[in-house]
Scaffold this active site. Structure first.
Site, short mmCIF file in Angstrom:
data_model
loop_
_atom_site.label_atom_id
_atom_site.label_comp_id
_atom_site.label_asym_id
_atom_site.label_seq_id
_atom_site.Cartn_x
_atom_site.Cartn_y
_atom_site.Cartn_z
N ASP A 81 -9.63 11.02 -3.97
CA ASP A 81 -10.66 10.01 -4.22
C ASP A 81 -11.47 9.70 -2.97
O ASP A 81 -12.67 9.40 -3.05
CB ASP A 81 -10.03 8.74 -4.79
CG ASP A 81 -9.47 8.95 -6.19
OD1 ASP A 81 -9.70 10.04 -6.76
OD2 ASP A 81 -8.79 8.05 -6.71
N HIS B 38 -7.20 9.29 -8.82
CA HIS B 38 -6.30 8.24 -8.35
C HIS B 38 -5.24 8.79 -7.39
O HIS B 38 -4.20 8.16 -7.19
CB HIS B 38 -5.66 7.47 -9.50
CG HIS B 38 -6.66 6.67 -10.28
ND1 HIS B 38 -7.29 5.55 -9.77
CD2 HIS B 38 -7.16 6.85 -11.53
CE1 HIS B 38 -8.12 5.08 -10.67
NE2 HIS B 38 -8.07 5.84 -11.74
N MET C 15 0.87 -1.17 0.00
CA MET C 15 0.00 0.00 0.00
C MET C 15 0.91 1.22 0.00
O MET C 15 1.74 1.39 0.90
CB MET C 15 -0.92 0.00 1.23
CG MET C 15 -1.83 1.21 1.31
SD MET C 15 -3.16 1.04 2.53
CE MET C 15 -2.24 1.13 4.07
#
Length: 202
Positions: free
Chosen positions: A182, A177, A31
């Site tokens: 977002d 993105h 991540m």
């Protein structure tokens, strides 16, 4: 005869979360960024939206492995080499996120929400347990906006896409993105969905 007391449920605080990653699953892949925005609060009296930018969180994280999928990395445009040098240590980032969630939740139970939630929740929950040993959302405090829309629209889940939604439900913000952009966009969508009465019975 004793009158049974009706206990009011604890409120829920909905937190829109978006993550950007460099592969399909956590562990082998990383991540790279985490964005969150408080969408609103719901109690027995109803749902109250928050301003999507009123309470937000953002971190970029150091990768945890050398593996990545170029196509996944290209989606966010994040630079893994820069994040190796400048990204937050995952444990520190996730502890800061947990503290933020607990602070903004107050007496409410936090619920992660996303569109769709499955990918983001997979990474978020894995990272929380791996690097902090706990999750402020518990193991199931997750709401998928796609499922919420499908239920209200009386549509099969796999038929749902943003292009199938009424225009008035769609957020005004662009999907960039960037995890925080977002998350804020999704918070707006969530508020619209919570206010929507849904499709009439056929």
């Amino acid at each position: 005869m004793l009158r049974r007391m009706v206990q009011r449920p604890r409120p829920s605080l909905y937190v829109s979360v978006d993550i950007e990653a460099d592969g399909p699953i956590p562990g082998p892949y990383s991540m790279l960024s985490l964005g969150a925005a408080v969408a609103g609060r719901q109690d027995a009296d109803g749902y109250v939206p928050a301003g999507p930018k009123a309470a937000t969180f953002y971190r970029e994280l150091r990768p945890i492995s050398g593996d990545f999928v170029p196509e996944a990395l290209a989606v966010s445009g994040l630079d893994r080499e820069r994040l190796r040098a400048e990204g937050a240590e995952p444990g520190a980032a996730l502890r800061a996120f947990t503290a933020w969630v607990r602070r903004v939740s107050g007496d409410a139970q936090p619920v992660m929400c996303g569109y769709p939630a499955s990918y983001d929740w997979t990474f978020l929950y894995w990272y929380l347990i791996r690097f902090t040993g706990e999750s402020p959302f518990g193991h199931s405090g997750c709401l998928d906006m796609k499922t919420l829309y499908a239920t209200k629209a009386r549509m099969p889940l796999r038929a749902v896409a943003k292009r199938t939604m009424p225009r008035e439900l769609l957020p005004t913000r662009r999907h960039t993105h960037h995890a925080l952009d977002d998350a804020v966009e999704q918070a707006e969508l969530f508020n619209n969905l919570m206010a929507w009465e849904g499709a009439p019975p056929r």
